[in-house]
Design an enzyme around this catalytic site. Structure first.
Site, PDB file in Angstrom:
ATOM      1  N   ASP A  57       9.718 152.093   3.995  1.00 41.22           N
ATOM      2  CA  ASP A  57       9.422 150.919   4.818  1.00 41.22           C
ATOM      3  C   ASP A  57       8.116 150.220   4.450  1.00 41.22           C
ATOM      4  OD1 ASP A  57      11.735 151.539   6.186  1.00 41.22           O
ATOM      5  OD2 ASP A  57      10.692 152.618   7.786  1.00 41.22           O
ATOM      6  N   THR A 113       7.545 156.809   2.565  1.00 40.73           N
ATOM      7  CA  THR A 113       8.500 156.056   3.376  1.00 40.73           C
ATOM      8  C   THR A 113       8.864 154.774   2.646  1.00 40.73           C
ATOM      9  OG1 THR A 113       8.762 154.730   5.394  1.00 40.73           O
ATOM     10  CG2 THR A 113       6.511 155.152   4.674  1.00 40.73           C
ATOM     11  N   GLY A 173      13.799 148.718   6.918  1.00 42.29           N
ATOM     12  CA  GLY A 173      12.376 148.469   7.033  1.00 42.29           C
ATOM     13  C   GLY A 173      11.842 148.582   8.443  1.00 42.29           C
ATOM     14  N   GLU A 195      17.392 132.335  -0.995  1.00 45.12           N
ATOM     15  CA  GLU A 195      17.053 131.019  -0.444  1.00 45.12           C
ATOM     16  C   GLU A 195      16.263 131.139   0.855  1.00 45.12           C
ATOM     17  OE1 GLU A 195      19.459 130.236  -3.620  1.00 45.12           O
ATOM     18  OE2 GLU A 195      20.015 131.582  -1.978  1.00 45.12           O
ATOM     19  N   GLU A 216      16.175 144.311   9.053  1.00 44.96           N
ATOM     20  CA  GLU A 216      16.913 144.822  10.200  1.00 44.96           C
ATOM     21  C   GLU A 216      16.149 144.680  11.515  1.00 44.96           C
ATOM     22  OE1 GLU A 216      17.580 148.998   9.617  1.00 44.96           O
ATOM     23  OE2 GLU A 216      15.441 149.458   9.431  1.00 44.96           O
ATOM     24  N   ARG A 224      29.850 130.520  -1.080  1.00 45.17           N
ATOM     25  CA  ARG A 224      29.635 130.958   0.294  1.00 45.17           C
ATOM     26  C   ARG A 224      28.184 131.367   0.512  1.00 45.17           C
ATOM     27  NH1 ARG A 224      32.870 136.562  -0.292  1.00 45.17           N
ATOM     28  NH2 ARG A 224      34.595 135.172   0.297  1.00 45.17           N
TER      29      ARG A 224
END
Length: 243
Positions: free
Chosen positions: A50, A48, A93, A110, A145, A85
């Site tokens: 993740d 996986t 994940g 950052e 996410e 920008r």
């Protein structure tokens, strides 16, 4: 389903298959555990991206995914810098932030946002404004996410509070494909070899993983109960390097 489990057991027995190697994540290995409890010998390999299985340091596919995200960050940085920008990059994940954490650190983000740590929107805004005051032209924010705040809400809030143009990039399923890294190929080969060894020895069902540089194995049910926590030292390092 119970019906599906019974049919799977019948099919294995019909073809004389005495051992099954299941490669997958939490759901796949739990399915393997169900079969093991019905008398099938199962070897579970952690496949996986993740990296969310608690019994192993790394899962097969994680390193490949991190390198895919890292490449994307490098490409996005060029545009982010030239257009002055902020870019929020959403990575996969589920409820584990390891992809964001490792790719964010190595990609020079950052700010890194992971589900295991509460989002401090004020701290993010301060870092963006302080960076701008020092002459920094852009910001890369890598967001897992699984955090509570949506990517759209995050971008809008940052733009509103800092006045800096903020764009969103959702990498999506490109993180799940591609050519495996050498590290993933080596990990998969070593784990598969151990699975075959255990089957030949007549071992009971096991979950196979890696601890440091050593291939390890645990009772399948016990392995799936092990909890995973993020690496706090990696997060601290990422924060230091982002200043």
């Amino acid at each position: 389903t119970e019906e599906g489990q019974k049919r799977a057991k019948q099919m294995l027995e019909s073809f004389g298959i005495e051992g099954l190697v299941v490669i997958g994540g939490d759901g796949s290995l739990k399915g393997g555990l169900d079969l093991a409890q019905k008398g099938i010998t199962v070897m579970g390999l952690p496949g996986t991206i993740d990296n969310d299985l608690g019994y192993t340091d790394y899962t097969i596919g994680f390193d490949t995914s991190v390198n895919t995200v890292l490449s994307a960050i490098s490409n996005i940085r060029d545009t982010s810098s030239s257009h002055e920008r902020t870019t929020v990059i959403e990575v996969m994940g589920r409820h584990c932030g390891d992809i964001a954490l490792y790719a964010g650190l190595t990609g020079g983000a950052e700010t890194i946002l992971i589900p295991e740590v509460d989002v401090d929107i004020n701290a993010i805004c301060r870092k963006m404004i302080q960076g701008r005051n020092r002459g920094k032209l852009h910001n890369i924010i890598v967001k897992a996410e699984g955090i509570d705040m949506s990517t759209q809400e995050l971008a809008e809030t940052l733009k509103e509070r800092t006045g800096m143009e903020t764009k969103i990039v959702v990498l999506g399923y490109i993180q799940r494909g591609g050519s495996p890294t050498a590290r993933d190929r080596m990990l998969a080969s070593r784990m598969a070899y151990k699975a075959v060894e255990l089957l030949e020895e007549g071992s009971e069902s096991r979950a196979i993983g890696i601890n440091g540089s050593e291939i390890v194995h645990y009772e399948l049910g016990d392995a799936l109960k092990m909890k995973r926590d993020y690496d706090k030292q990696v997060m601290e390092l990422a924060d230091i390097l982002s200043i």
